[in-house]
Design a protein around this motif. Structure first.
Motif, PDB file in Angstrom:
ATOM      1  N   LEU A  19       0.829  -1.204   0.000  1.00 50.69           N
ATOM      2  CA  LEU A  19       0.000   0.000   0.000  1.00 50.69           C
ATOM      3  C   LEU A  19       0.864   1.256   0.000  1.00 50.69           C
ATOM      4  O   LEU A  19       0.529   2.258  -0.631  1.00 50.69           O
ATOM      5  N   THR A  20       2.001   1.181   0.689  1.00 48.84           N
ATOM      6  CA  THR A  20       2.912   2.323   0.728  1.00 48.84           C
ATOM      7  C   THR A  20       3.436   2.663  -0.659  1.00 48.84           C
ATOM      8  O   THR A  20       3.526   3.822  -1.051  1.00 48.84           O
ATOM      9  N   ILE A  21       3.764   1.610  -1.432  1.00 47.37           N
ATOM     10  CA  ILE A  21       4.341   1.806  -2.756  1.00 47.37           C
ATOM     11  C   ILE A  21       3.322   2.429  -3.713  1.00 47.37           C
ATOM     12  O   ILE A  21       3.611   3.363  -4.447  1.00 47.37           O
ATOM     13  N   GLY A  22       2.096   1.896  -3.682  1.00 49.93           N
ATOM     14  CA  GLY A  22       1.119   2.319  -4.675  1.00 49.93           C
ATOM     15  C   GLY A  22       0.236   3.475  -4.269  1.00 49.93           C
ATOM     16  O   GLY A  22      -0.247   4.226  -5.111  1.00 49.93           O
ATOM     17  N   PHE A  23       0.016   3.629  -2.945  1.00 58.01           N
ATOM     18  CA  PHE A  23      -0.953   4.632  -2.501  1.00 58.01           C
ATOM     19  C   PHE A  23      -0.400   5.366  -1.276  1.00 58.01           C
ATOM     20  O   PHE A  23      -0.967   5.286  -0.189  1.00 58.01           O
ATOM     21  N   ARG A  24       0.705   6.077  -1.476  1.00 55.26           N
ATOM     22  CA  ARG A  24       1.411   6.662  -0.335  1.00 55.26           C
ATOM     23  C   ARG A  24       0.516   7.586   0.499  1.00 55.26           C
ATOM     24  O   ARG A  24       0.428   7.439   1.709  1.00 55.26           O
ATOM     25  N   PHE A  25      -0.163   8.524  -0.135  1.00 53.43           N
ATOM     26  CA  PHE A  25      -0.986   9.474   0.610  1.00 53.43           C
ATOM     27  C   PHE A  25      -2.127   8.760   1.327  1.00 53.43           C
ATOM     28  O   PHE A  25      -2.346   8.952   2.527  1.00 53.43           O
ATOM     29  N   TYR A  26      -2.861   7.929   0.585  1.00 51.06           N
ATOM     30  CA  TYR A  26      -3.990   7.234   1.190  1.00 51.06           C
ATOM     31  C   TYR A  26      -3.524   6.277   2.283  1.00 51.06           C
ATOM     32  O   TYR A  26      -4.207   6.067   3.286  1.00 51.06           O
ATOM     33  N   TYR A  27      -2.325   5.716   2.063  1.00 54.20           N
ATOM     34  CA  TYR A  27      -1.801   4.794   3.059  1.00 54.20           C
ATOM     35  C   TYR A  27      -1.531   5.528   4.367  1.00 54.20           C
ATOM     36  O   TYR A  27      -1.856   5.052   5.447  1.00 54.20           O
ATOM     37  N   ARG A  28      -0.925   6.708   4.287  1.00 51.37           N
ATOM     38  CA  ARG A  28      -0.616   7.452   5.497  1.00 51.37           C
ATOM     39  C   ARG A  28      -1.878   7.885   6.229  1.00 51.37           C
ATOM     40  O   ARG A  28      -1.933   7.864   7.463  1.00 51.37           O
ATOM     41  N   VAL A  29      -2.891   8.261   5.484  1.00 49.48           N
ATOM     42  CA  VAL A  29      -4.168   8.600   6.107  1.00 49.48           C
ATOM     43  C   VAL A  29      -4.769   7.365   6.771  1.00 49.48           C
ATOM     44  O   VAL A  29      -5.252   7.415   7.905  1.00 49.48           O
ATOM     45  N   ALA A  30      -4.700   6.231   6.057  1.00 50.83           N
ATOM     46  CA  ALA A  30      -5.237   4.980   6.590  1.00 50.83           C
ATOM     47  C   ALA A  30      -4.486   4.548   7.846  1.00 50.83           C
ATOM     48  O   ALA A  30      -5.089   4.063   8.818  1.00 50.83           O
ATOM     49  N   ILE A  74       0.646  16.975   3.933  1.00 46.25           N
ATOM     50  CA  ILE A  74      -0.312  15.869   4.033  1.00 46.25           C
ATOM     51  C   ILE A  74      -1.671  16.403   4.456  1.00 46.25           C
ATOM     52  O   ILE A  74      -2.713  16.056   3.873  1.00 46.25           O
ATOM     53  N   TRP A  75      -1.673  17.266   5.482  1.00 44.50           N
ATOM     54  CA  TRP A  75      -2.938  17.836   5.961  1.00 44.50           C
ATOM     55  C   TRP A  75      -3.585  18.725   4.895  1.00 44.50           C
ATOM     56  O   TRP A  75      -4.805  18.716   4.734  1.00 44.50           O
ATOM     57  N   GLN A  76      -2.764  19.484   4.184  1.00 42.90           N
ATOM     58  CA  GLN A  76      -3.297  20.341   3.145  1.00 42.90           C
ATOM     59  C   GLN A  76      -3.919  19.513   2.028  1.00 42.90           C
ATOM     60  O   GLN A  76      -4.989  19.843   1.508  1.00 42.90           O
ATOM     61  N   ARG A  77      -3.258  18.424   1.666  1.00 44.11           N
ATOM     62  CA  ARG A  77      -3.788  17.560   0.617  1.00 44.11           C
ATOM     63  C   ARG A  77      -5.079  16.886   1.062  1.00 44.11           C
ATOM     64  O   ARG A  77      -6.024  16.753   0.284  1.00 44.11           O
ATOM     65  N   LEU A  78      -5.107  16.479   2.334  1.00 50.56           N
ATOM     66  CA  LEU A  78      -6.328  15.868   2.875  1.00 50.56           C
ATOM     67  C   LEU A  78      -7.464  16.882   2.877  1.00 50.56           C
ATOM     68  O   LEU A  78      -8.604  16.555   2.528  1.00 50.56           O
ATOM     69  N   TRP A  79      -7.147  18.126   3.237  1.00 49.65           N
ATOM     70  CA  TRP A  79      -8.166  19.182   3.227  1.00 49.65           C
ATOM     71  C   TRP A  79      -8.716  19.388   1.816  1.00 49.65           C
ATOM     72  O   TRP A  79      -9.934  19.518   1.626  1.00 49.65           O
ATOM     73  N   ASP A  80      -7.836  19.417   0.849  1.00 45.79           N
ATOM     74  CA  ASP A  80      -8.260  19.617  -0.536  1.00 45.79           C
ATOM     75  C   ASP A  80      -9.178  18.502  -1.002  1.00 45.79           C
ATOM     76  O   ASP A  80     -10.174  18.746  -1.698  1.00 45.79           O
ATOM     77  N   LYS A  81      -8.847  17.272  -0.615  1.00 47.09           N
ATOM     78  CA  LYS A  81      -9.680  16.136  -1.040  1.00 47.09           C
ATOM     79  C   LYS A  81     -11.029  16.142  -0.332  1.00 47.09           C
ATOM     80  O   LYS A  81     -12.051  15.783  -0.916  1.00 47.09           O
ATOM     81  N   LEU A  82     -11.046  16.559   0.938  1.00 46.83           N
ATOM     82  CA  LEU A  82     -12.314  16.639   1.659  1.00 46.83           C
ATOM     83  C   LEU A  82     -13.209  17.726   1.082  1.00 46.83           C
ATOM     84  O   LEU A  82     -14.433  17.582   1.021  1.00 46.83           O
ATOM     85  N   ARG A  83     -12.603  18.820   0.657  1.00 47.62           N
ATOM     86  CA  ARG A  83     -13.396  19.910   0.068  1.00 47.62           C
ATOM     87  C   ARG A  83     -14.057  19.483  -1.228  1.00 47.62           C
ATOM     88  O   ARG A  83     -15.148  19.948  -1.566  1.00 47.62           O
TER      89      ARG A  83
END
Length: 591
Positions: A69-80, A120-129
């Motif tokens: 999951l780290t290799i393919g989905f780094r951002f989503y993995y860290r959130v998960a 990471i937080w900024q990217r998460l905010w953007d996706k939530l918006r």
């Protein structure tokens, strides 16, 4: 032929050491959950029951999945991973029911969330918006939050009553008091001081009359428990209005609401059954909203209602008014609130002064010298002249744990707060909960935190209202996550009372029927956990009073007290009804 270079492969996969460490940690924690080890923290021998090869295999599978999951989905993995660690902390906290452990786990979660990169937080905010969460969604979430909170508090407190877990002090007092209010309009009770007195002789709480119409429609102690649950859940209405007034993004509004219903001191204040204090949260938040939005007529009505809750309610509004004035937000309103709050406090405490029922000063007995009389003057004198002793009284193990449970969800904004005047809002907590040595004041399991909850969440909203989107998301997420861990460790287990009732339903029903068979016009002396079921008797006393009554009801499911033993040995009572190891009722036979 080009030689294979492992370092090149490592670079292509873009795996970082931090990812490996996170994968290892989360795999190890989840492996312990799967094997059940989290539920045996105090049993070293549990390790001998586990297979090392099996645990290694489970760990390897989880670790491999994490790395992929780290290799393919780094951002989503860290959130998960963040969600997984929060979930794990909640599970561990729930399994152990240890307040200190819960604080430690919640602290680790805070470190995790604030160690994350801002990007990471900024990217998460953007996706939530992108999800398009609107005020309408936030309002719907608050309705759901309110229903969930009311159901949780209502079920726990109602089944506490049905399972005979509500004691004389204080639910037995209020059940008899409301029956008297229904029949005569007065707050007369014999339970509170072993003689017929008005509850006004002990506390100034006319706010209870707001519940009287509902009690007259449904005259039962269960009505009182449900009423408290609804009143507390209604606090979400002014909280939502405050968030919207300060223009918090709907995402932050939802997270703040989640933190509110999970805040352990809020629901914990309900689990010693109904008290007038339950009105404080909703009324204080309403008063704050009224002042902030300029609805001053409504603010006057709300303030009057607040001062009808209890004699010490004026302390909360006085500090609130002082903050409004000192911060310059609403100087005129703040000054008026402060003056009238002090006046309300003086009037209400004066009505109680001089009687043996004077409560306020008794709870501050640790701050009164042996040469001073036990009154508020002695307390004020010590506070003003003996700072060293004052500080030492605040720093004890119990009080530090209490402060951690109360303040940890707000720790990040406390340390980043730029407006020092807002710390005035913590004044009532220090004065009423931390300074006294009255043990019930500095715990989240009793009714003394309703007012603090309102002021602390106002403090939180003030702290985050001007923050950028990234910090706003992080602060509100941290508050909700910490409250979740603390709630799981200190309050979720309370729901077990429902299953405990059904495990012994037949016994509890028989106890209720036996008590109901006592003639209604008879006087009764009863064990501590039976009095609330005898609320419809005009003369009712706890066994600690050793009062001779027409009937003596004893709870055999608990150890016999010295007072009960003394009454039986007096020879004044003969057996009238008994269920062995459950309940015994005796009838007065004379001297």
């Amino acid at each position: 032929m080009k030689k294979f270079n492992f370092g090149n492969l490592w670079g292509m996969l873009n795996i970082q050491i931090s990812d490996i460490l996170c994968s290892s940690l989360i795999s190890w924690l989840f492996m312990n959950i799967i094997t059940g080890s989290f539920a045996h923290s105090d049993d070293i021998n549990h390790s001998s029951e586990l297979s090392i090869p099996v645990s290694v295999l489970i760990f390897a599978v989880l670790f491999a999945a994490s790395v992929i999951l780290t290799i393919g989905f780094r951002f989503y993995y860290r959130v998960a991973v963040s969600f997984a660690l929060i979930f794990t902390a909640a599970v561990y906290s729930c399994a152990e029911r240890n307040s200190l452990l819960s604080v430690g786990l919640a602290g680790l979660i805070l470190l995790l969330l604030y160690a994350g990169r801002g990007t990471i937080w900024q990217r998460l905010w953007d996706k939530l918006r992108i999800c398009g969460i609107s005020p309408r969604h936030a309002a719907a979430a608050y309705i759901i939050f309110g229903v969930l909170l009311a159901l949780f508090i209502g079920f726990v407190t109602v089944y506490r009553y049905l399972a005979f877990k509500t004691s004389t002090f204080d639910f037995g007092i209020f059940t008899q008091m409301f029956e008297s209010m229904k029949n005569t309009g007065s707050m007369t009770t014999t339970v509170e001081r072993n003689e017929a007195i008005s509850h006004f002789d002990v506390h100034i709480s006319p706010i209870y009359y707001l519940l009287l119409p509902f009690y007259c429609l449904f005259p039962s102690p269960i009505t009182l428990q449900i009423a408290q649950a609804v009143i507390v859940a209604a606090s979400l209405i002014p909280l939502y209005l405050l968030c919207r007034h300060f223009r918090l993004h709907p995402i932050a509004v939802i997270l703040t609401g989640a933190a509110f219903i999970l805040y352990p001191a809020l629901s914990g204040s309900c689990f010693y059954d109904i008290h007038e204090n339950c009105f404080l949260t909703v009324l204080l938040l309403t008063l704050i909203w009224c002042v902030e939005t300029g609805h001053y007529k409504s603010a006057v009505i709300t303030a009057l209602a607040l001062w009808c809750v209890k004699e010490d309610a004026g302390i909360y509004t006085a500090f609130l008014g002082l903050y409004f004035f000192a911060s310059g937000r609403h100087k005129k309103a703040g000054w008026l609130i402060f003056i009238w709050s002090c006046l309300a406090f003086v009037i209400s405490t004066s009505l109680l002064s001089g009687s043996e029922n004077e409560v306020m000063s008794q709870r501050f007995s640790n701050l009164v010298t042996s040469e001073d009389s036990d009154n508020l003057y002695g307390v004020i004198k010590t506070v003003w002249t003996h700072a060293a002793y004052l500080i030492s009284e605040c720093i004890t193990e119990e009080k530090l744990l209490y402060l951690a449970l109360m303040l940890l969800p707000f720790a990040p904004v406390i340390f980043s707060k730029k407006d020092p005047t807002s710390f005035i809002l913590m004044g009532p907590m220090i004065l009423l909960n931390v300074l006294p040595d009255y043990v019930y004041m500095h715990t989240i399991n009793y009714q003394y935190n309703f007012g603090n909850t309102a002021l602390l969440f106002y403090f939180f909203i003030l702290a985050v209202k001007d923050k950028n989107s990234c910090d706003l998301l992080r602060d509100s997420s941290a508050a909700a996550a910490v409250c979740l861990v603390l709630f799981c460790g200190t309050k979720l287990y309370r729901a077990e009372v429902v299953s405990q009732y059904y495990d012994r339903e037949e016994i509890y029903e028989e106890m209720a029927e036996a008590l109901d068979s006592i003639p209604k016009d008879a006087s009764v002396t009863a064990s501590g956990f039976l009095t609330s079921h005898l609320y419809d008797h005009e003369e009712l006393y706890p066994t600690t009073s050793k009062k001779d009554s027409d009937y003596l009801a004893l709870d055999l499911t608990r150890d016999e007290t010295d007072a009960e033993k003394s009454m039986l040995e007096s020879g004044k009572y003969e057996l009238w009804y008994m269920r062995e190891n459950v309940i015994a009722i005796y009838k007065y036979a004379g001297d």
